[in-house]
Design a protein around this motif. Structure first.
Motif, PDB file in Angstrom:
ATOM      1  N   SER A 147       0.690  -1.104  -0.012  1.00 29.94           N
ATOM      2  CA  SER A 147      -0.056   0.036  -0.260  1.00 29.94           C
ATOM      3  C   SER A 147       0.752   1.325  -0.009  1.00 29.94           C
ATOM      4  O   SER A 147       2.080   1.269   0.323  1.00 29.94           O
ATOM      5  N   GLY A 148       0.370   2.426  -0.415  1.00 29.12           N
ATOM      6  CA  GLY A 148       0.851   3.564  -0.366  1.00 29.12           C
ATOM      7  C   GLY A 148       1.652   3.873  -1.671  1.00 29.12           C
ATOM      8  O   GLY A 148       1.796   2.885  -2.430  1.00 29.12           O
ATOM      9  N   PRO A 149       2.008   5.197  -1.845  1.00 31.59           N
ATOM     10  CA  PRO A 149       2.731   5.475  -3.310  1.00 31.59           C
ATOM     11  C   PRO A 149       4.301   4.727  -3.066  1.00 31.59           C
ATOM     12  O   PRO A 149       4.977   4.856  -2.076  1.00 31.59           O
ATOM     13  N   LEU A 157      -0.438  -5.256  -8.054  1.00 32.44           N
ATOM     14  CA  LEU A 157      -1.222  -4.894  -6.876  1.00 32.44           C
ATOM     15  C   LEU A 157      -2.042  -5.826  -6.626  1.00 32.44           C
ATOM     16  O   LEU A 157      -2.720  -5.623  -5.373  1.00 32.44           O
ATOM     17  N   GLY A 370       2.621   3.094  -9.471  1.00 36.78           N
ATOM     18  CA  GLY A 370       2.708   2.794  -8.177  1.00 36.78           C
ATOM     19  C   GLY A 370       2.429   3.822  -7.091  1.00 36.78           C
ATOM     20  O   GLY A 370       2.143   4.016  -6.076  1.00 36.78           O
ATOM     21  N   CYS A 371       2.109   4.919  -7.919  1.00 42.47           N
ATOM     22  CA  CYS A 371       1.850   6.434  -7.149  1.00 42.47           C
ATOM     23  C   CYS A 371       0.348   6.762  -7.361  1.00 42.47           C
ATOM     24  O   CYS A 371      -0.196   7.826  -6.848  1.00 42.47           O
ATOM     25  N   VAL A 373      -2.672   6.440  -6.181  1.00 42.29           N
ATOM     26  CA  VAL A 373      -3.657   5.916  -4.731  1.00 42.29           C
ATOM     27  C   VAL A 373      -4.427   6.898  -4.387  1.00 42.29           C
ATOM     28  O   VAL A 373      -4.971   6.688  -3.297  1.00 42.29           O
ATOM     29  N   ASN A 380      -5.311  12.173  -8.251  1.00 42.46           N
ATOM     30  CA  ASN A 380      -5.106  10.424  -8.029  1.00 42.46           C
ATOM     31  C   ASN A 380      -3.647  10.002  -8.251  1.00 42.46           C
ATOM     32  O   ASN A 380      -3.142   9.027  -7.542  1.00 42.46           O
ATOM     33  N   GLN A 381      -2.621  11.104  -8.372  1.00 45.54           N
ATOM     34  CA  GLN A 381      -1.218  10.520  -8.839  1.00 45.54           C
ATOM     35  C   GLN A 381      -0.640  11.292  -7.445  1.00 45.54           C
ATOM     36  O   GLN A 381      -0.690  12.408  -7.278  1.00 45.54           O
ATOM     37  N   GLN A 382       0.120  10.595  -6.748  1.00 44.91           N
ATOM     38  CA  GLN A 382       0.366  11.049  -5.545  1.00 44.91           C
ATOM     39  C   GLN A 382       2.046  10.505  -5.463  1.00 44.91           C
ATOM     40  O   GLN A 382       2.654   9.967  -4.323  1.00 44.91           O
TER      41      GLN A 382
END
Length: 607
Positions: A147-149, A157, A370-371, A373, A380-382
């Motif tokens: 989980s997480g960026p 995932l 993977g970002c 999240v 949405n992109q972090q």
């Protein structure tokens, strides 16, 4: 695939910065799963580990001897060895090519290194912890949260592989090795070719400065020494040298003639004795932009690129052998490509070494997926600050490779434009500017496909998997009017800042869904077993017609500087490669090559 030797992946892992003394630590290590990430509290730092693993293959892979593909929250490694006594008088460095994702290293119970990032190398200096002739126990914990960026690249995932997401990789997946070094030593150089000035510029960082020390660089080819330069090493932390190449010894690196010069770099003391010595190499070439053209050595060379994911059936992200790395480049060249986007993965450095040798043009890319999240819209992109740090580690490692002709820190970071600055905006700009600050010699694309958030990006591109050549030609038309195809959200809202006349290419297209032997091919609807873009061709003849039509559209556009076809090989369920996942043939490769070989329009025009 060729089975690994007794010491798997025995070759020196850093071919552009070679020291003669080193110890490969690949092979059998103790290993344990730590599903609750409670190993430190449970005593795994000093207690026994209940399994064995073959390093450098990740535990999810067959070649590791384990093959566990479930989520692995944390894993532990341990190996005991004796450092060679003949290294006496020097300090020992312990190198890790790549460990996914958060790594902590202990030697004899003392923490010696921490590193975040699954794609880039790091080093532990064992000074004052252990030295030559001593027995040491190396323990590694790798955390890989789901989980997480986190920069994961194409790692799935979900529990199972799906779409274009593949089996996860955890822990050590590149070579581990040790080497002795002097207390004052050379760090990795930056080698910058200067084609206009017919020279190489060298920046030689040092671990420190000592009175009377000097650095010496020698450039040579098959006929012997060409140039030498020497400068004081007690004034600057990174002395600079220039090595001129006279006209009679000048050979320009290119796909047609990938000539490499040998370099010997030495640190000398006040008596002229060698303190440190490393071997390297360099290619004399230039990259430039003129209008919409990207020039190699002053000439437009159409970039016939292929998307290379760098995955293997038995080793996952780890190539089973060095020969497998070479074979992938040879397969691409055989099919008519002259380079690759090294996609969603920082490839191991030996791949770049072979690209240098074989004249294979590559774009260095980060495994940034993977970002996403934060949901489907809005922010949405972090990506976080670690993205910039990890990416700069990759650029610093690979700066001197002549085969790299551009940088791509992000890929398909879709997010609609706002009237305010988002985290994606800030990180995209940071990664772009940091790349430009570290390397002024290559073009940088802020984000491949979408979302372009940096107005002054050197390159602009799009991704399109339209399968009808006629519709594809209509879609990508308009570049001559500065109105190229630009990816946007399904509702038409923009993801990217407007195009501003930069060099442009379609950096993903094709992906033709073709795998003639699968059962899913016959059923026609099972994307779990076989997956690709659009409708599958009815037969191989239809594949070749479609491939020729799609590539021909881009070859014939006088403002298009290149393309990137998806993809070199099938990868698990994604069966849209020119070759099968095991690298065997599934198509008439000669026809694939023939479709790409005519001169591109941009190569025929005056630029």
């Amino acid at each position: 695939m060729t089975a690994p030797t007794a010491v798997p992946r025995p070759e020196y892992p850093r071919p552009q910065f070679v020291r003669e003394d080193w110890l490969n630590l690949n092979g059998t290590w103790q290993f344990a799963f730590d599903p609750g990430d409670s190993g430190l509290e449970r005593g795994l730092l000093t207690g026994g580990l209940d399994r064995e693993i073959t390093v450098p293959f990740p535990p999810e892979s067959v070649l590791s001897g384990i093959g566990e593909t479930d989520f692995l929250e944390a894993v532990w490694y341990r190996r005991t060895l004796t450092l060679p006594a003949e290294w006496a008088g020097r300090r020992v460095l312990l190198h890790f090519g790549a460990v996914d994702y958060d790594a902590t290293v202990w030697v004899n119970g003392t923490e010696v290194a921490r590193h975040r990032g699954g794609f880039t190398p790091f080093t532990a200096d064992l000074h004052q912890v252990a030295g030559p002739g001593e027995e040491i126990t190396v323990t590694v914990r790798a955390r890989d949260p789901k989980s997480g960026p986190q920069a994961r690249g194409k790692q799935a995932l979900r529990y199972a592989n799906h779409d274009c997401h593949y089996t996860r990789v955890t822990g050590i997946w590149q070579t581990v090795w040790a080497e002795p070094v002097p207390h004052v030593r050379l760090h990795r150089p930056r080698i910058t070719p200067d084609l206009a000035g017919s020279a190489f510029h060298l920046e030689l960082p040092l671990s420190g400065n000592a009175p009377g020390h000097r650095v010496l660089a020698r450039l040579s080819d098959a006929d012997g020494e060409i140039a030498a330069a020497e400068v004081r090493a007690d004034l600057d932390l990174a002395p600079r040298l220039r090595l001129p190449v006279p006209q009679e010894r000048r050979r320009v690196w290119s796909p047609a003639d990938p000539h490499l010069y040998d370099l010997r770099l030495e640190l000398l003391d006040g008596d002229g004795q060698v303190v440190d010595s490393v071997g390297s190499y360099a290619g004399l070439r230039s990259v430039a932009i003129r209008g919409k053209a990207v020039l190699l050595n002053g000439e437009p060379v159409f970039q016939r690129l292929v998307l290379d994911q760098g995955w293997y059936p038995d080793g996952l992200m780890t190539a089973p052998t060095d020969a497998a790395l070479v074979r992938d480049i040879e397969l691409a060249l055989d099919a008519g490509f002259n380079g690759a986007r090294l996609h969603q993965k920082v490839f191991e450095e030996r791949f770049l070494h072979h690209a240098d040798r074989l004249g294979y043009l590559v774009w260095g890319e980060f495994g940034d997926w993977g970002c996403a999240v934060g949901g489907e819209t809005g922010d949405n992109q972090q990506p976080d600050a670690s993205y910039t740090g990890q990416w700069l580690e990759a650029v610093e490692r690979d700066y001197s490779h002549p085969s790299i002709i551009g940088w791509c820190p992000l890929n398909e970071t879709y997010q609609r434009l706002h009237d305010r600055t988002t985290q994606l905006d800030a990180v995209t700009r940071a990664m772009f500017l940091a790349t430009k600050a570290l390397d002024t010699t290559r073009p940088v694309i802020d984000a491949s496909g979408y979302a372009h958030r940096v107005a002054e990006t050197d390159i602009y591109d799009s991704h399109s998997y339209e399968q009808d050549p006629v519709a594809f030609a209509a879609q990508v038309a308009g570049l001559d009017r500065d109105r190229p195809y630009v990816n946007a959200a399904p509702d038409g809202r923009p993801w990217s800042v407007p195009y501003r006349g930069q060099p442009y290419f379609v950096s993903e297209f094709g992906g033709i869904w073709w795998h003639p032997e699968t059962a899913a091919q016959a059923r026609g609807d099972d994307r779990e077993e076989s997956w690709g873009y659009g409708e599958r061709p009815r037969d191989e003849e239809e594949f070749h017609a479609r491939f020729a039509g799609l590539t021909g559209t881009l070859l014939d556009d006088p403002d298009m500087f290149g393309y990137c076809y998806t993809q070199l090989t099938d990868v698990f369920q994604e069966q849209n490669g020119i070759y099968r996942f095991d690298r065997s043939h599934k198509l008439d490769v000669a026809r694939v090559r023939a479709a790409q070989q005519r001169p591109a329009a941009i190569e025929r025009r005056e630029v």
